[in-house]
Motif scaffolding. Structure first.
Motif, PDB file in Angstrom:
ATOM      1  N   HIS A 141      35.080  49.773  20.391  1.00 13.80           N
ATOM      2  CA  HIS A 141      36.011  48.866  21.062  1.00 13.80           C
ATOM      3  C   HIS A 141      37.416  49.114  20.537  1.00 13.80           C
ATOM      4  CE1 HIS A 141      32.590  46.542  22.556  1.00 13.80           C
ATOM      5  NE2 HIS A 141      32.078  46.705  21.354  1.00 13.80           N
ATOM      6  N   ARG A 163      43.560  48.244  16.939  1.00 16.34           N
ATOM      7  CA  ARG A 163      42.361  48.077  16.102  1.00 16.34           C
ATOM      8  C   ARG A 163      41.180  48.701  16.825  1.00 16.34           C
ATOM      9  NH1 ARG A 163      40.037  44.609  12.116  1.00 16.34           N
ATOM     10  NH2 ARG A 163      42.069  43.664  11.835  1.00 16.34           N
ATOM     11  N   ASP A 185      37.022  48.997  16.535  1.00 13.63           N
ATOM     12  CA  ASP A 185      35.852  48.339  15.966  1.00 13.63           C
ATOM     13  C   ASP A 185      34.669  49.161  16.438  1.00 13.63           C
ATOM     14  OD1 ASP A 185      33.792  46.633  15.162  1.00 13.63           O
ATOM     15  OD2 ASP A 185      34.841  44.830  15.829  1.00 13.63           O
ATOM     16  N   PRO A 234      32.655  41.119   6.568  1.00 17.96           N
ATOM     17  CA  PRO A 234      33.718  42.120   6.457  1.00 17.96           C
ATOM     18  C   PRO A 234      34.202  42.271   5.012  1.00 17.96           C
ATOM     19  CG  PRO A 234      34.594  40.100   7.401  1.00 17.96           C
ATOM     20  CD  PRO A 234      33.110  39.903   7.242  1.00 17.96           C
ATOM     21  N   ARG A 288      28.908  49.134  10.662  1.00 19.67           N
ATOM     22  CA  ARG A 288      30.071  48.732  11.442  1.00 19.67           C
ATOM     23  C   ARG A 288      31.325  48.885  10.597  1.00 19.67           C
ATOM     24  NH1 ARG A 288      31.393  42.603  13.510  1.00 19.67           N
ATOM     25  NH2 ARG A 288      33.375  43.105  14.552  1.00 19.67           N
ATOM     26  N   GLN A 292      35.935  48.863  10.939  1.00 19.58           N
ATOM     27  CA  GLN A 292      37.154  48.636  11.720  1.00 19.58           C
ATOM     28  C   GLN A 292      38.287  49.398  11.053  1.00 19.58           C
ATOM     29  OE1 GLN A 292      37.537  44.369  11.556  1.00 19.58           O
ATOM     30  NE2 GLN A 292      36.310  44.088  13.391  1.00 19.58           N
ATOM     31  N   GLU A 296      42.649  49.600  11.545  1.00 14.15           N
ATOM     32  CA  GLU A 296      43.806  49.047  12.254  1.00 14.15           C
ATOM     33  C   GLU A 296      45.062  49.769  11.803  1.00 14.15           C
ATOM     34  OE1 GLU A 296      44.645  44.575  12.801  1.00 14.15           O
ATOM     35  OE2 GLU A 296      45.975  45.195  11.169  1.00 14.15           O
TER      36      GLU A 296
END
Length: 150
Positions: free
Chosen positions: A25, A38, A40, A76, A126, A128, A130
């Motif tokens: 995403h 960002r 993800d 996270p 997972r 992320q 940014e």
């Protein structure tokens, strides 16, 4: 620009295996002078053995990474910014102790290399990433992150 998207056994880094992508995403937040992007993503290790993920994320040359996050047990865990040699030492110490590190290293003018360990056999991880960059205006182009198969 070409990149990499694979996994390998930590003890045999030259032996690469395909890394699967379950989800990807992208969100972009605009403000008067900047864009904040960002990604993800959820990656999958389709092998039966524990692996280390290696991912190159292309980003604009004028961007600055503001956050790298690895999810551990669904929570996270935000990364800290360190000098490159120190970050590599910390990452190696964590992998030796079988902890959950993510290493994000600026590589060249247009990419960030990620290392994630461990990615257990048949499991997902997972993460992320940014970054922020100056906003482009009329007549200028903006590069969006994308993935292509093949």
């Amino acid at each position: 620009m070409t990149g990499h998207f694979y996994s390998h056994d930590v003890s045999r880094p030259a032996e690469h295996e395909r890394l699967e992508l379950d989800e990807f995403h992208v969100s972009i937040e605009t403000s008067p002078g900047t864009l904040r992007t960002r990604i993800d993503a959820i990656i999958r290790n389709s092998s039966k053995a524990q692996r280390q993920a290696r991912i190159r994320v292309p980003i604009p040359a004028n961007a600055a990474v503001t956050e790298a996050v690895l999810f551990v047990g669904g929570k996270p865990m935000r990364g800290a910014f360190l000098e490159a040699n120190r970050a590599e030492q910390v990452y190696k110490s964590y992998t030796q102790r079988r902890r959950d590190p993510l290493l994000a290293v600026w590589d060249g003018p247009d990419g960030v290399d990620l290392q994630i360990f461990p990615v257990e056999g048949g499991k997902t991880r997972r993460f992320q990433l940014e970054w922020v960059e100056p906003r482009v205006f009329a007549g200028e182009a903006h590069t969006l992150p994308f993935l292509a198969r093949g």
